[in-house]
Structures are given as structure tokens and as C-alpha cells.
Write a protein that holds these residues in place. Structure first.
Motif, PDB file in Angstrom:
ATOM      1  N   SER A  37       0.773  -1.135  -0.031  1.00 22.31           N
ATOM      2  CA  SER A  37       0.085  -0.007   0.003  1.00 22.31           C
ATOM      3  C   SER A  37       0.743   1.270  -0.122  1.00 22.31           C
ATOM      4  N   GLU A  38       0.321   2.339  -0.789  1.00 21.06           N
ATOM      5  CA  GLU A  38       1.226   3.588  -0.496  1.00 21.06           C
ATOM      6  C   GLU A  38       1.074   4.177   0.974  1.00 21.06           C
ATOM      7  N   GLU A  39      -0.052   3.824   1.600  1.00 20.77           N
ATOM      8  CA  GLU A  39      -0.017   4.424   2.768  1.00 20.77           C
ATOM      9  C   GLU A  39       1.106   3.727   3.662  1.00 20.77           C
ATOM     10  N   ARG A  40       1.675   4.175   4.508  1.00 23.52           N
ATOM     11  CA  ARG A  40       2.850   3.744   5.529  1.00 23.52           C
ATOM     12  C   ARG A  40       2.552   4.107   7.061  1.00 23.52           C
ATOM     13  N   VAL A  41       2.727   3.456   8.041  1.00 23.06           N
ATOM     14  CA  VAL A  41       2.665   3.850   9.323  1.00 23.06           C
ATOM     15  C   VAL A  41       3.799   3.373  10.250  1.00 23.06           C
ATOM     16  N   LYS A  42       4.222   4.256  11.108  1.00 21.06           N
ATOM     17  CA  LYS A  42       5.267   3.783  12.055  1.00 21.06           C
ATOM     18  C   LYS A  42       4.716   3.166  13.316  1.00 21.06           C
ATOM     19  N   GLY A  43       5.455   1.902  13.465  1.00 15.38           N
ATOM     20  CA  GLY A  43       4.723   1.236  14.758  1.00 15.38           C
ATOM     21  C   GLY A  43       5.960   0.491  15.480  1.00 15.38           C
ATOM     22  N   GLU A  44       5.613   0.254  16.794  1.00 17.72           N
ATOM     23  CA  GLU A  44       6.443  -0.229  17.602  1.00 17.72           C
ATOM     24  C   GLU A  44       6.939  -1.725  17.112  1.00 17.72           C
ATOM     25  N   GLU A  45       8.165  -2.159  16.948  1.00 16.17           N
ATOM     26  CA  GLU A  45       8.248  -3.579  16.876  1.00 16.17           C
ATOM     27  C   GLU A  45       9.319  -4.066  17.788  1.00 16.17           C
ATOM     28  N   GLY A  46       9.192  -5.442  17.990  1.00 17.76           N
ATOM     29  CA  GLY A  46      10.040  -6.341  18.778  1.00 17.76           C
ATOM     30  C   GLY A  46      10.472  -7.391  17.807  1.00 17.76           C
ATOM     31  N   CYS A  47      11.509  -8.410  18.430  1.00 18.45           N
ATOM     32  CA  CYS A  47      11.863  -9.444  17.563  1.00 18.45           C
ATOM     33  C   CYS A  47      12.382 -10.383  18.775  1.00 18.45           C
ATOM     34  N   LEU A  48      11.965 -11.780  18.364  1.00 19.13           N
ATOM     35  CA  LEU A  48      12.314 -12.906  19.244  1.00 19.13           C
ATOM     36  C   LEU A  48      14.013 -12.952  19.209  1.00 19.13           C
ATOM     37  N   SER A  49      14.651 -12.420  18.079  1.00 25.64           N
ATOM     38  CA  SER A  49      16.150 -12.637  18.086  1.00 25.64           C
ATOM     39  C   SER A  49      16.937 -11.213  18.748  1.00 25.64           C
ATOM     40  N   VAL A  50      15.926 -10.363  19.152  1.00 23.18           N
ATOM     41  CA  VAL A  50      16.393  -9.126  19.932  1.00 23.18           C
ATOM     42  C   VAL A  50      15.653  -8.978  21.338  1.00 23.18           C
ATOM     43  N   PRO A  51      15.836  -9.945  22.059  1.00 25.38           N
ATOM     44  CA  PRO A  51      14.755  -9.890  23.251  1.00 25.38           C
ATOM     45  C   PRO A  51      14.875  -8.696  24.077  1.00 25.38           C
ATOM     46  N   GLY A  52      13.520  -7.925  24.590  1.00 28.28           N
ATOM     47  CA  GLY A  52      13.763  -6.942  25.263  1.00 28.28           C
ATOM     48  C   GLY A  52      13.825  -5.598  24.681  1.00 28.28           C
ATOM     49  N   ILE A  53      14.053  -5.667  23.235  1.00 26.21           N
ATOM     50  CA  ILE A  53      14.131  -4.443  22.574  1.00 26.21           C
ATOM     51  C   ILE A  53      13.106  -3.883  21.673  1.00 26.21           C
ATOM     52  N   TYR A  54      12.416  -2.818  21.771  1.00 28.80           N
ATOM     53  CA  TYR A  54      11.121  -2.431  21.007  1.00 28.80           C
ATOM     54  C   TYR A  54      11.555  -0.774  20.547  1.00 28.80           C
ATOM     55  N   ASP A  55      11.216  -0.575  19.222  1.00 25.85           N
ATOM     56  CA  ASP A  55      11.524   0.627  18.588  1.00 25.85           C
ATOM     57  C   ASP A  55      10.658   0.851  17.477  1.00 25.85           C
ATOM     58  N   GLY A  56      10.506   1.891  16.940  1.00 26.53           N
ATOM     59  CA  GLY A  56       9.609   2.280  15.907  1.00 26.53           C
ATOM     60  C   GLY A  56      10.322   1.958  14.554  1.00 26.53           C
ATOM     61  N   VAL A  57       9.330   1.489  13.716  1.00 28.85           N
ATOM     62  CA  VAL A  57       9.769   0.894  12.331  1.00 28.85           C
ATOM     63  C   VAL A  57       8.644   1.594  11.463  1.00 28.85           C
ATOM     64  N   GLU A  58       8.870   2.026  10.231  1.00 24.62           N
ATOM     65  CA  GLU A  58       7.808   2.703   9.123  1.00 24.62           C
ATOM     66  C   GLU A  58       7.600   1.370   8.434  1.00 24.62           C
ATOM     67  N   ARG A  59       6.241   0.768   8.106  1.00 25.39           N
ATOM     68  CA  ARG A  59       5.951  -0.052   7.208  1.00 25.39           C
ATOM     69  C   ARG A  59       4.712   0.041   6.436  1.00 25.39           C
ATOM     70  N   ALA A  60       4.592  -0.583   5.371  1.00 23.79           N
ATOM     71  CA  ALA A  60       3.315  -0.346   4.398  1.00 23.79           C
ATOM     72  C   ALA A  60       2.140  -0.859   5.468  1.00 23.79           C
ATOM     73  N   VAL A  61       0.993  -0.086   5.233  1.00 25.38           N
ATOM     74  CA  VAL A  61      -0.023  -0.569   6.091  1.00 25.38           C
ATOM     75  C   VAL A  61      -0.880  -1.935   5.714  1.00 25.38           C
TER      76      VAL A  61
END
Ligand code: K2U
Ligand code: ZN
Length: 168
Positions: A82-106
Motif C-alpha cells: 500500500s502507498e499508506e505507511r505507518v510507524k509502529g513499535e516492533e520487537g523481535c524474538l532475536s533481539v529480546p527486550g528491545i522495542y522501537d519504531g519502524v515504518e512499514r506499509a499498512v
């Protein structure tokens, strides 16, 4: 079924590029089952084969509330963003305990095979869309912290290495 070891950042094996699956056999279906068991146990909503040190284009996901709607994506390719994108908080099982904003397609459309080789296309929105993009990054050897600033990424790397040293 078996629980698989999840690689932790900054393990260099997380940056290997996965190759297409060619054999839709019982060994593959056992790997799918083990990845799903590992994902549920780790309370993740997705898991890429790269994260369990298997460098084939295979992802499992379950973004349902009830945790009973597993999705298997083999040789996935995103066919539309989609053209519309949004920045959301992400985590990762390979980076335990770390969460930060990433922009992705909606929303995205993704074509993939299931564990029997049946190819279909699905449209994903919301959390599922984010998860698809996050997991397909893993198959390309990309971890979400690479979208962050070098300063943040280096701090995360230092924190992960310290935690791994203390756990050893
Ligand atoms: O790839 C993984 O490590 C699994 C991620 C997938 C994911 C990342 C960001 C946004 C959605 C999914 C883990 O599920 S991270 C833990 C988590 C759990 C629920 C919602 C968001 C993140
Ligand atoms: Zn991840």
C-alpha cells in the motif's frame, strides 16, 4: 515436535540470505511444526527460518487473538505494498527486550506456498502486514534494528553482547 534454538542479535548468521525451498517433503513439514511450536512457546506472532539457523525461504505466523490460526509462508514474495505507511513499535524474538519504531506499509499482498506446495495469495493488513514485512526482512538477512540510527543500533548490540556474556 522439538523446540528450536532462536539465534540472538548480533549473531552473523541472522544476516545470511535464505534460498528458495525446493522439496515439499515430510522433513519440511516437520520443520514447519517445530517452528510453530517454537514461536508459540516464545509468545511470538511470527518466526522466520533464518532465526532458527535454517536458511530457506520459510516463515510461520499467527497474529490471531486465540493463537489458533497458524499461517505458513514458503517462498513468499510481496506482490503489492500500500502507498499508506505507518510507524509502529516492533520487537523481535532475536533481539529480546528491545522495542522501537519502524515504518512499514499498512497493507501488503503476499504470494506463497503452503507446506504441501499449494501456492496462494493473501492480503494482510494491520499487525499481519507488519509481521509479513518483518519476517520477509529476516529471509533477506535483515533485522529490524537496522532501521534504527547507528547510535541506537550500537547500544543494542552492546546490550545484547553483555547479556549473552553474563548468561554464558
Ligand atoms: O520475527 C520475530 O522475531 C517475531 C516478531 C514478529 C513481529 C515483529 C514486529 C511486529 C509484529 C510481529 C515477534 O512476534 S516480536 C514480539 C511481538 C509479539 C506481539 C506483537 C508484536 C511483537
Ligand atoms: Zn524478528
Amino acid at each position: 515436535m522439538s523446540l528450536l534454538n532462536i539465534l540472538c542479535y548480533p549473531d552473523p548468521r541472522l544476516h545470511k540470505v535464505a534460498v528458495p525451498v525446493t522439496e515439499f517433503d515430510d522433513k519440511l513439514r516437520q520443520l514447519v511444526a517445530d517452528m510453530l511450536e517454537t514461536m508459540y512457546k516464545a509468545e511470538g506472532v511470527g518466526l522466520a527460518a533464518t532465526q532458527v539457523n535454517v536458511h530457506q525461504r520459510l516463515v510461520v505466523m499467527d497474529t490471531s487473538e486465540e493463537r489458533n490460526q497458524a499461517i505458513v509462508l514458503i517462498n513468499p514474495e510481496i506482490t503489492w505494498y500500500s502507498e499508506e505507511r505507518v510507524k509502529g513499535e516492533e520487537g523481535c524474538l532475536s533481539v529480546p527486550g528491545i522495542y522501537d519504531g519502524v515504518e512499514r506499509a499498512v497493507a501488503v499482498r503476499v504470494q506463497a506456498a503452503d507446506e504441501h506446495g499449494q501456492v496462494r495469495e493473501l492480503e494482510a493488513k494491520g499487525l499481519m502486514a507488519v509481521c509479513v514485512q518483518h519476517e520477509l526482512d529476516h529471509l533477506m538477512g535483515k533485522v529490524f534494528v537496522e532501521y534504527l540510527s547507528p547510535l541506537k543500533r550500537n547500544r543494542i548490540k552492546t546490550k545484547m553482547l553483555k547479556a549473552q556474556k553474563e548468561a554464558a
